[in-house]
Scaffold this active site. Structure first.
Site, PDB file in Angstrom:
ATOM      1  N   LYS A 170     -33.291  35.796   4.132  1.00  0.00           N
ATOM      2  CA  LYS A 170     -33.531  34.591   4.932  1.00  0.00           C
ATOM      3  C   LYS A 170     -34.802  34.712   5.793  1.00  0.00           C
ATOM      4  CE  LYS A 170     -29.468  32.664   3.827  1.00  0.00           C
ATOM      5  NZ  LYS A 170     -28.824  33.640   2.925  1.00  0.00           N
TER       6      LYS A 170
HETATM    7  C1  LIG Z   1     -27.934  33.446   1.891  1.00  0.00           C
HETATM    8  C2  LIG Z   1     -27.730  34.621   1.048  1.00  0.00           C
HETATM    9  C3  LIG Z   1     -27.490  34.489  -0.325  1.00  0.00           C
HETATM   10  C4  LIG Z   1     -27.374  33.149  -1.001  1.00  0.00           C
HETATM   11  O1  LIG Z   1     -28.591  32.445  -0.994  1.00  0.00           O
HETATM   12  P1  LIG Z   1     -28.604  30.878  -1.312  1.00  0.00           P
HETATM   13  O2  LIG Z   1     -29.993  30.442  -1.072  1.00  0.00           O
HETATM   14  O3  LIG Z   1     -27.634  30.269  -0.331  1.00  0.00           O
HETATM   15  O4  LIG Z   1     -28.154  30.707  -2.699  1.00  0.00           O
HETATM   16  C5  LIG Z   1     -27.354  35.647  -1.070  1.00  0.00           C
HETATM   17  N1  LIG Z   1     -27.403  36.868  -0.500  1.00  0.00           N
HETATM   18  C6  LIG Z   1     -27.614  37.022   0.828  1.00  0.00           C
HETATM   19  C7  LIG Z   1     -27.631  38.391   1.400  1.00  0.00           C
HETATM   20  C8  LIG Z   1     -27.801  35.909   1.639  1.00  0.00           C
HETATM   21  O5  LIG Z   1     -28.021  36.070   2.949  1.00  0.00           O
END
Ligand SMILES: *Cc1c(COP(=O)(O)O)cnc(C)c1O
Length: 498
Positions: free
Chosen positions: A112
């Site tokens: 993120k």
């Molecule tokens: C948010 C997240 C995901 C999923 O990502 P999306 O964009 O919601 O599909 C997968 N792994 C981790 C560690 C995340 O923080």
């Protein structure tokens, strides 16, 4: 370049307007009215570039109302320091056919950060142009990682406030500590009784509620979103697929023009949708492999065309993917339906009323051409962590392991030998308990979170990120838990405007 809404095709806004608003007023998501295309020369030129230079090259194609000076300053601010790898998002070849795109070297140790280190710049830049000096209130629903990454990105950013809601029992202990100890003058964190979908639905409701909006407006505030429904979250993610492709050329794994697969552990469909946009821009991509945990609503949808959220919700060892309503799928379906917002309204009315919808044969065929999909339960996740560590001496987190497992199944089922990059979305130390259990062959770990971190370091010879270890001595600032019906009031109280 203009943007429109998945639920109202007659809308046309700039990228600044789309990013400042977060979500369209009728509840639709902003989508690009056209997709910029790149040439093989564009891709070739990326190969010797730094991540920041690659980001500038890709972002400038999408964010046409930002100046070059703005994008130069923003990318430097976002990726210039604060990442523990000089490459920012390195692609590493760990052995066999495993190529891993590590997206977790940022301040909060999850992918993120790739978007949320940049978004505050994009948003405050946009707010200057479109919202006339009002304070921007960022409202976030999180399954664990977005919340912390948004808090880190926005803390003490002038002209902004940030409020985060997370499911009380739906995040890992490390994730919870990261959020409840958050520093900063403009931050607020609140837990809710419920799961991530409850938090996300609550946040969407607050966003589109006229009364709440008026009340904020009276205090010279306006909402925006840092969830992946905001276009400003998606567009930075497109960059790293180009970057990974350039790195695969650099590593000698492919020649420019050859196709790659991307495997992406998926929850809200944001990360993999960015890969779709990269492909539509002309990046040579074969399949997008969508990996889910036991909450396999997307696996079923991508293979049958039937989306059905009426199913048990599982709390898994990969909590950031414990999601049954994958918001960004709406954007994909809008593109695949030929930009038909009537169709999207019909599907999403059905989802709201009955919890399900089915797409027509034409869309299903397009989905099949673009995507492969699979899922992996907790047992398979831990087995994969253990196997990858034994075979390659590479420690991966639970989410990444879902990707690795689904990719292995995909190869067994199809024999596809296209070089593949797997998106690695978090540091294993964010999910120490499950990872430790995996590498000790199922032994129940004992002790607190930090003793597990120590033990994992010892056992694997890897190092935990400093910022996670430092949480041991941090003070909890936010311990409130509310019912999902009380989220509006929690917002007023956190903003001090009761
Ligand atoms: C948010 C997240 C995901 C999923 O990502 P999306 O964009 O919601 O599909 C997968 N792994 C981790 C560690 C995340 O923080």
């Amino acid at each position: 370049m203009q943007y429109t809404s998945t639920r109202n095709n007659s809308l046309s806004v700039s990228s600044s307007e789309a990013i400042a608003a977060g979500i369209s007023s009728e509840g639709g998501l902003f989508v690009p009215a056209e997709i910029p295309h790149v040439t093989p020369e564009f891709i070739e030129a990326l190969v010797p570039m730094t991540y920041i230079e690659r980001a500038r090259a890709v972002l400038s194609l999408w964010l046409t109302d930002y100046t070059k000076e703005e994008l130069d300053a923003y990318t430097e601010g976002a990726y210039g320091s604060g990442f523990s790898s000089d490459a920012v998002a390195p692609t590493v070849s760990v052995g066999g056919n495993l190529n891993i795109l590590e997206l977790w070297h940022g301040p909060t140790c999850a992918f993120k950060d790739m978007a949320l280190q940049l978004l505050p710049y994009l948003l405050t830049g946009a707010a200057k142009r479109v919202s006339g000096g009002r304070e921007t209130v960022i409202l976030v629903a999180t399954s664990g990682d977005t919340g912390k990454a948004a808090l880190e990105g926005f803390k003490d950013v002038e002209g902004t406030r940030i409020l985060v809601f997370y499911p009380e029992d739906g995040v890992s202990p490390m994730q919870k500590l990261q959020m409840t100890t958050q520093a900063g003058k403009n931050v607020g964190v609140c837990a809710i009784y419920g799961n991530f979908d409850d938090a996300q639905t609550g946040v969407k409701r607050i966003f589109t509620d006229k009364l709440v909006k008026e009340k904020l407006s009276a205090h010279n505030m306006a909402f925006s979103s840092a969830n992946s429904i905001n276009w400003g979250r998606l567009v930075p993610q497109i960059v790293y697929y180009f970057s990974a492709y350039a790195d695969m050329i650099k590593l000698g794994k492919i020649k420019n023009g050859e196709k790659l697969n991307f495997t992406v552990p998926t929850g809200n469909f944001g990360n993999i949708l960015a890969a779709y946009y990269a492909r539509e821009m002309g990046l040579p991509v074969n399949k997008l492999i969508c990996a889910s945990n036991a909450n396999n609503v997307l696996t079923e949808f991508l293979t049958t065309g039937h989306y059905n959220r009426n199913r048990p919700f599982f709390t898994t060892v990969s909590p950031s993917m414990d999601i049954l309503i994958s918001s960004n799928l709406e954007r994909l379906l809008w593109h695949l339906s030929g930009c038909d917002s009537d169709k999207i309204n019909e599907l999403y009315d059905s989802l709201a009323k009955t919890g399900e919808f089915t797409v027509n044969g034409e869309i299903l065929e397009k989905l099949g051409a673009l995507f492969a999909a699979g899922s992996c339960d907790d047992r398979g996740t831990k087995e994969t962590i253990s196997r990858v560590f034994k075979e390659h001496n590479y420690l991966c987190d639970t989410h990444t392991a879902v990707g690795v497992s689904v990719y292995a199944d995909y190869v067994s089922a199809t024999g596809d030998s296209t070089p593949t990059v797997i998106a690695s979305t978090a540091s294993p130390y964010k999910f120490s308990k499950a990872v430790l259990e995996a590498v000790t062959n199922g032994k129940e770990p004992c002790g607190d979170e930090f003793s597990m971190v120590d033990e994992l370091e010892k056992l694997t010879g890897t190092c935990a990120p400093e910022q996670l270890k430092n949480l041991k001595n941090a003070t909890v600032r936010f311990d409130k838990v509310v019912k999902k019906e009380d989220m509006e009031n929690a917002v007023y109280s956190l903003l001090g405007i009761e």
